[in-house]
Design an enzyme around this catalytic site. Structure first.
Site, PDB file in Angstrom:
ATOM      1  N   CYS A   1      -2.936   4.598   6.317  1.00 54.23           N
ATOM      2  CA  CYS A   1      -4.377   4.474   6.457  1.00 54.23           C
ATOM      3  C   CYS A   1      -4.813   4.607   7.916  1.00 54.23           C
ATOM      4  CB  CYS A   1      -4.822   3.122   5.911  1.00 54.23           C
ATOM      5  SG  CYS A   1      -4.379   1.765   6.995  1.00 54.23           S
TER       6      CYS A   1
ATOM      7  N   CYS B   1       0.828  -1.209   0.000  1.00 55.96           N
ATOM      8  CA  CYS B   1       0.000   0.000   0.000  1.00 55.96           C
ATOM      9  C   CYS B   1       0.861   1.258   0.000  1.00 55.96           C
ATOM     10  CB  CYS B   1      -0.928   0.005   1.202  1.00 55.96           C
ATOM     11  SG  CYS B   1      -0.038  -0.017   2.757  1.00 55.96           S
TER      12      CYS B   1
ATOM     13  N   CYS C   1      -2.030  -3.967   8.291  1.00 53.58           N
ATOM     14  CA  CYS C   1      -1.682  -2.629   8.790  1.00 53.58           C
ATOM     15  C   CYS C   1      -1.089  -2.731  10.196  1.00 53.58           C
ATOM     16  CB  CYS C   1      -2.902  -1.729   8.826  1.00 53.58           C
ATOM     17  SG  CYS C   1      -3.936  -1.837   7.355  1.00 53.58           S
TER      18      CYS C   1
ATOM     19  N   ASP D   1       2.287   2.582   2.564  1.00 52.80           N
ATOM     20  CA  ASP D   1       2.203   3.324   3.820  1.00 52.80           C
ATOM     21  C   ASP D   1       3.491   3.197   4.627  1.00 52.80           C
ATOM     22  OD1 ASP D   1      -0.261   3.954   3.036  1.00 52.80           O
ATOM     23  OD2 ASP D   1      -1.337   2.727   4.488  1.00 52.80           O
TER      24      ASP D   1
HETATM   25 FE1  FES Z   1      -1.465   0.354   4.248  1.00 56.84          FE
HETATM   26 FE2  FES Z   1      -3.197   0.031   6.115  1.00 56.84          FE
HETATM   27  S1  FES Z   1      -3.566   0.061   4.024  1.00 56.84           S
HETATM   28  S2  FES Z   1      -1.088   0.202   6.312  1.00 56.84           S
END
Ligand code: FES
Length: 145
Positions: free
Chosen positions: A59, A33, A103, A35
């Protein structure tokens, strides 16, 4: 789909920010993702985590899990902090939807990465701690932005 605790930690994250001259800093990323989570630890001479702060570019579930993770590791010794797994964080949040479980892994990895940094800086070995795989080095990170 989110528990009250997740919503609470997402809307009012605890310990957000950074620690200057932290004893250990760890930055990890989720390649899927994109992140990123950074964890700062302030550790005293008895290897007790005095303070913990985080920054998460990610997120809502990642924000909530990092917030809860900082609450859980505060006051613990470095060995005890290793037991703050993603499962423990999820339980403390009363669960996460299955698609958001990854996550919570970021939070666990960020803690491990910060502990690893602390151990390296001090030339010590923390029993049971392995080098984090998703560690992001500062140089690589700059390229990402
Ligand atoms: Fe990437 Fe939650 S979608 S850490």
């Amino acid at each position: 789909m989110y528990t009250e605790k997740v919503m609470d930690h997402f809307q009012n994250p605890r310990n957000m920010g950074e620690i200057e001259n932290a004893s250990g800093v760890g930055t990890v990323g989720n390649p899927k993702c994109g992140d990123i989570m950074r964890m700062y630890l302030d550790i005293d001479e008895n290897q007790v985590i005095r303070d913990c702060k985080f920054k998460t570019f990610g997120c809502g579930a990642a924000v909530a899990t990092s917030s809860m993770a900082t609450e859980l590791v505060k006051g613990k010794t470095v060995e005890e902090a290793l037991k703050v797994t993603n499962k423990a964080v999820m339980e403390a949040l009363d669960g996460l939807p299955p698609v958001k479980v990854h996550c919570s892994l970021l939070a666990e990895e960020a803690i491990h990465s910060a502990l690893w940094d602390y151990a390296e800086k001090n030339g010590i070995k923390i029993e049971g701690l392995e080098k984090p795989k998703t560690d992001i080095h500062e140089e690589e990170e700059e390229e990402d932005y």
